[in-house]
Design an enzyme around this catalytic site. Structure first.
Site, PDB file in Angstrom:
ATOM      1  N   CYS A  57       0.831  -1.208   0.000  1.00 24.93           N
ATOM      2  CA  CYS A  57       0.000   0.000   0.000  1.00 24.93           C
ATOM      3  C   CYS A  57       0.863   1.254   0.000  1.00 24.93           C
ATOM      4  O   CYS A  57       1.423   1.636   1.039  1.00 24.93           O
ATOM      5  CB  CYS A  57      -0.926  -0.002   1.220  1.00 24.93           C
ATOM      6  SG  CYS A  57      -1.990   1.451   1.321  1.00 24.93           S
ATOM      7  N   CYS A  83      -0.427   4.061   2.269  1.00 29.39           N
ATOM      8  CA  CYS A  83      -0.186   3.806   3.690  1.00 29.39           C
ATOM      9  C   CYS A  83       1.268   4.066   4.072  1.00 29.39           C
ATOM     10  O   CYS A  83       1.551   4.639   5.128  1.00 29.39           O
ATOM     11  CB  CYS A  83      -0.530   2.357   4.043  1.00 29.39           C
ATOM     12  SG  CYS A  83      -2.174   1.808   3.526  1.00 29.39           S
ATOM     13  N   ASP A  84       2.203   3.626   3.234  1.00 27.19           N
ATOM     14  CA  ASP A  84       3.606   3.548   3.645  1.00 27.19           C
ATOM     15  C   ASP A  84       4.579   4.412   2.845  1.00 27.19           C
ATOM     16  O   ASP A  84       5.773   4.458   3.168  1.00 27.19           O
ATOM     17  CB  ASP A  84       4.074   2.093   3.578  1.00 27.19           C
ATOM     18  CG  ASP A  84       3.257   1.191   4.485  1.00 27.19           C
ATOM     19  OD1 ASP A  84       2.837   1.658   5.557  1.00 27.19           O
ATOM     20  OD2 ASP A  84       3.025   0.022   4.119  1.00 27.19           O
TER      21      ASP A  84
END
Length: 324
Positions: free
Chosen positions: A133, A136-137
């Protein structure tokens, strides 16, 4: 018989449970016997979920959400659903231990699973330089060199997004052409930070405690070589967990459960769906949580309608009295 049963223990499922429990529907939530908490339990630090300005570890976030649901009266059962019967007004859920639970409504929030490369290093390095992701990261890879595996729209979108943070983004693809749409391809080709590596597959991920690189196998010649990296993003697709409702609920062309407009209503009355299992695009914890709230609210309205119908049916029918 219960008012509501929720299947799924990710942000969508537990948020639906919070709303249902606060509406005094005494929900039963069926969590997995193995993986409770959805994809967030495989995530390290979460910095984009509202309410946690310092960030929070994925498992800790799910523990808090579950505790909130249980505080209002949600009952959680740690078992796997093996069979569903949603055809009639009573929804039946059979568990692996042989028990069958019945409810007037059902919320299906089983999420989706990222497709993996099938390498043994994935379990060890997940959350330690290996991610599925970018949203997300990506923030954790500022001024780093990273790679994206894949050749579809998702891979191109991830690669372009990651250039906001990384100095260099390789796109690793097993063929010599992309399956992404033309516009997505062109955006990636035009991005000076992106470099394509054609006709390769990742045969191993390097790193003891964090990703340090990958081993690439040429899909034409079979030759192997190393590529040093600070991080690896896998973008080869994801699969919604819909095996329990095949042939029972309508699905979309993407394989997700079809719902009516912006609601959580499925093709079967009294069955609602939420989270990644209906969302082929965003797949974020916060959007899943919002979707779970909508499902619980939709179920509450549906149950109120049932009560109104039952009260009308229960009213005595006036008896005509003949005149003398």
């Amino acid at each position: 018989m219960r008012d509501i049963i929720i299947i799924g223990s990710g942000p969508a499922g537990f948020t639906a449970a919070i709303y249902a429990a606060r509406a005094q529907l005494t929900p039963l939530l069926i969590a997995s016997s193995v993986e409770v908490g959805g994809e967030l339990v495989n995530t390290t630090e979460v910095e984009n979920f509202p309410g946690f300005p310092e960030g929070i570890m994925g498992p800790d976030l799910m523990t808090k959400i579950q505790a909130q649901a249980e505080r209002f009266g949600t009952e959680v059962v740690y078992d796997d659903v093996v069979e569903l019967d949603v055809a009639g007004p009573v929804k039946r859920v059979k568990l692996g231990n042989g028990e069958t639970h019945e409810a007037k409504t059902l919320v299906f929030a089983t999420g989706s699973a990222y497709r993996k490369l099938g390498l043994p290093e994935e379990e060890l390095l997940s959350g330690h330089g290996l991610s599925w992701c970018a949203t997300c990261d990506g923030f954790f890879f500022r001024q780093k060199t990273i790679a994206v595996v894949g050749g579809g729209d998702s891979a191109m979108e991830e690669a372009n997004f990651l250039t906001k943070f990384a100095d260099k983004v390789y796109v690793l693809h097993r063929r010599d052409s992309l399956k992404a749409s033309k516009i997505m391809q062109q955006r990636a080709f035009d991005n000076p930070k992106i470099e394509f590596v054609w006709n390769v597959e990742v045969s191993a991920i390097r790193g003891a405690s964090a990703v340090t690189g990958v081993q690439l196998r040429d899909t034409v010649t079979g030759e192997e070589r190393e590529l040093e990296l600070d991080g690896l993003f896998v973008a080869i697709g994801n699969d919604p967990r819909t095996h329990l409702v095949h042939g029972k609920l309508d699905l979309t062309v993407e394989g997700t459960i079809a719902v009516q407009g912006r609601t959580s209503k499925t093709s079967v009355e009294g069955v609602f769906a939420a989270g990644d299992v209906i969302d082929p695009h965003y797949r974020q914890a916060i959007t899943a949580a919002g979707s779970g709230a909508a499902a619980a609210l939709d179920a509450e309205v549906f149950l109120a309608g049932l009560e109104d119908a039952e009260s009308v049916d229960a009213e005595p029918v006036p008896v005509a009295v003949a005149a003398n």
